[in-house]
Design a protein around this motif. Structure first.
Motif, short mmCIF file in Angstrom:
data_model
loop_
_atom_site.label_atom_id
_atom_site.label_comp_id
_atom_site.label_asym_id
_atom_site.label_seq_id
_atom_site.Cartn_x
_atom_site.Cartn_y
_atom_site.Cartn_z
N LEU A 112 46.52 34.22 100.83
CA LEU A 112 48.47 34.68 99.89
C LEU A 112 48.43 33.61 98.92
CD1 LEU A 112 49.99 36.85 102.82
CD2 LEU A 112 48.24 37.68 101.06
N SER A 113 48.39 32.42 99.00
CA SER A 113 47.95 31.64 98.18
C SER A 113 47.31 32.14 96.62
CB SER A 113 48.62 30.37 98.30
OG SER A 113 46.74 30.18 98.27
N GLN A 114 46.69 33.02 96.94
CA GLN A 114 45.92 33.97 95.59
C GLN A 114 46.16 34.68 95.06
OE1 GLN A 114 43.70 31.68 94.23
NE2 GLN A 114 44.40 29.90 95.49
N PRO A 115 45.89 35.13 93.94
CA PRO A 115 46.27 36.63 93.48
C PRO A 115 45.59 37.91 94.66
CG PRO A 115 46.53 35.28 92.15
CD PRO A 115 45.63 34.36 92.85
N ASP A 119 56.89 40.54 97.71
CA ASP A 119 57.66 39.02 97.43
C ASP A 119 56.85 38.08 98.26
OD1 ASP A 119 60.46 39.93 96.04
OD2 ASP A 119 61.16 39.99 98.40
N ALA A 120 55.59 38.57 99.13
CA ALA A 120 54.81 37.52 99.82
C ALA A 120 53.91 37.45 99.25
CB ALA A 120 54.61 38.93 100.59
N LEU A 121 53.18 37.23 97.28
CA LEU A 121 52.88 37.89 97.12
C LEU A 121 52.57 37.14 95.62
CD1 LEU A 121 51.19 41.05 97.05
CD2 LEU A 121 50.46 40.13 98.81
N PRO A 122 51.28 36.10 95.57
CA PRO A 122 51.75 34.67 94.47
C PRO A 122 51.57 35.71 92.75
CG PRO A 122 49.22 34.93 95.29
CD PRO A 122 50.34 35.79 96.25
N PRO A 123 52.30 34.75 92.08
CA PRO A 123 52.38 35.16 90.75
C PRO A 123 50.31 36.01 90.28
CG PRO A 123 53.47 33.16 90.69
CD PRO A 123 53.43 33.53 92.31
N GLY A 137 50.50 54.19 88.13
CA GLY A 137 50.40 52.45 87.01
C GLY A 137 50.67 51.65 87.70
N VAL A 138 49.95 50.08 86.60
CA VAL A 138 49.93 49.43 87.06
C VAL A 138 50.50 47.95 86.89
CG1 VAL A 138 47.81 47.93 87.01
CG2 VAL A 138 47.20 50.08 87.62
N GLY A 139 50.83 47.29 87.41
CA GLY A 139 51.51 46.42 87.21
C GLY A 139 51.37 45.11 87.55
N ARG A 140 51.34 43.73 86.61
CA ARG A 140 51.16 42.56 86.82
C ARG A 140 52.28 41.21 87.45
NH1 ARG A 140 51.12 37.80 84.70
NH2 ARG A 140 48.67 36.11 85.68
N LYS A 141 52.12 40.69 88.84
CA LYS A 141 53.27 39.78 88.93
C LYS A 141 53.43 38.71 88.11
CE LYS A 141 55.56 38.05 93.36
NZ LYS A 141 56.16 37.74 94.18
N PRO A 142 53.96 38.28 87.06
CA PRO A 142 54.78 37.18 86.65
C PRO A 142 54.19 35.68 86.46
CG PRO A 142 56.44 37.61 85.83
CD PRO A 142 55.56 39.05 86.76
#
Ligand SMILES: C[S@@+](CC[C@H](N)C(=O)[O-])C[C@H]1O[C@@H](n2cnc3c(N)ncnc32)[C@H](O)[C@@H]1O
Length: 261
Positions: free
Chosen positions: A141-144, A171-175, A256-261
């Protein structure tokens, strides 16, 4: 085959032309089809969105996925698509239907380099999902991570009810992580179809909570939304699909698809 209550996974399998369903699922599926005659197109197009969204994320380097509400195995499951791009891709499948998990364990084996895990859990309990040994033991969980919430959020009934669940998971997932989601909507429907849907919800005959564009977009708060934004599942990056595309009213599902910045 018999069972006393229709289940979304088996009903969806029926619409997709699969063979894992009971009479109650077919009756429920046929009743919904009477009110919404293109429901099978909806199911197929929703599944195609899942495939394109998984490929999109994998092409951008995502090698691990959490697929919640994964449904009964079909062809081109999430790990099969991801492992085409990255043979070492890892996928944790989650569903709250025990029958899904029995089939998934039997069928969803992947490449020797990759890994799949299966957890029977409820989307409404993100803490349990995130802390589960089979998730933390499979994914880093330190990787996308690609979080797939495809045609499952609408089973969290009520306005705004899905937002805290999605937020807790993100919230638990990294950028660099992604959310791919779809949800039933009445936005594309005629007033008559929308009224028929409302009547079925009121009578407890349908268990998918429709979300309008604003509520659906709110699930992606804080994410960079991938083009073309929030559209019908038949229209999301579908240039290479058979043309013409089904009309949005025929599928009635936002994605939809979104990316965590
Ligand atoms: C319509 S199917 C979607 C399958 C797959 N995601 C797809 O889009 O092709 C919905 C799935 O969500 C599962 N589901 C419904 N409510 C759920 C919940 N609260 N937690 C986990 N899974 C749920 C059902 O059992 C079913 O397998």
């Amino acid at each position: 085959m018999s069972d006393d209550k229709p289940q979304p996974a088996r009903r969806y399998n029926y619409w997709l032309g699969g063979k894992d369903h009971y009479a109650v699922d077919r009756e429920s599926g046929d009743e919904i089809e009477k009110a919404f005659p293109t429901v099978r197109t909806m199911a197929v197009e929703n599944r195609q969105f899942l495939r394109r969204a998984t490929a999109y994320m994998a092409e951008r380097g995502v090698r691990q996925f959490i697929d919640i509400g994964c449904g009964l195995p079909t062809h081109d499951n999430t790990h099969e698509i991801a492992q085409r791009f990255h043979p070492d891709a890892r996928v944790v499948y989650i569903d709250n239907d025990p029958i899904v998990m029995v089939h998934a364990r039997a069928l969803l084996t992947g490449t020797p380099q990759g890994r799949t895990a299966y957890i029977e859990a409820d989307l409404n309990d993100p803490e349990r999902i995130l802390a589960h040994d089979d998730l933390t033991g499979t994914l880093d969980l330190s990787q996308p991570v690609g979080l797939m919430l495809v045609a499952v959020l609408h089973f969290i009934m009520g306005p705004g009810a899905a937002n805290p669940v999605v937020k807790r998971l993100l919230d638990a997932l990294p950028p660099g992580s992604y959310l791919a989601a779809s949800n039933a909507t009445k936005d594309f429907s005629t007033p008559e179809m929308a009224a028929a849907y409302d009547a079925m919800i009121a009578a407890g005959r349908v268990d998918a909570w429709p979300r309008d564009r604003a509520e659906f977009a709110g699930l992606f708060e804080g994410l960079e939304v991938v083009e073309p934004g929030f559209v019908a599942v038949s229209e999301w990056r579908a240039e290479n699909e058979p043309q013409p595309r089904p009309a949005p009213a025929e599928v009635a599902v936002y994605c939809g698809v979104g990316r965590k910045p």
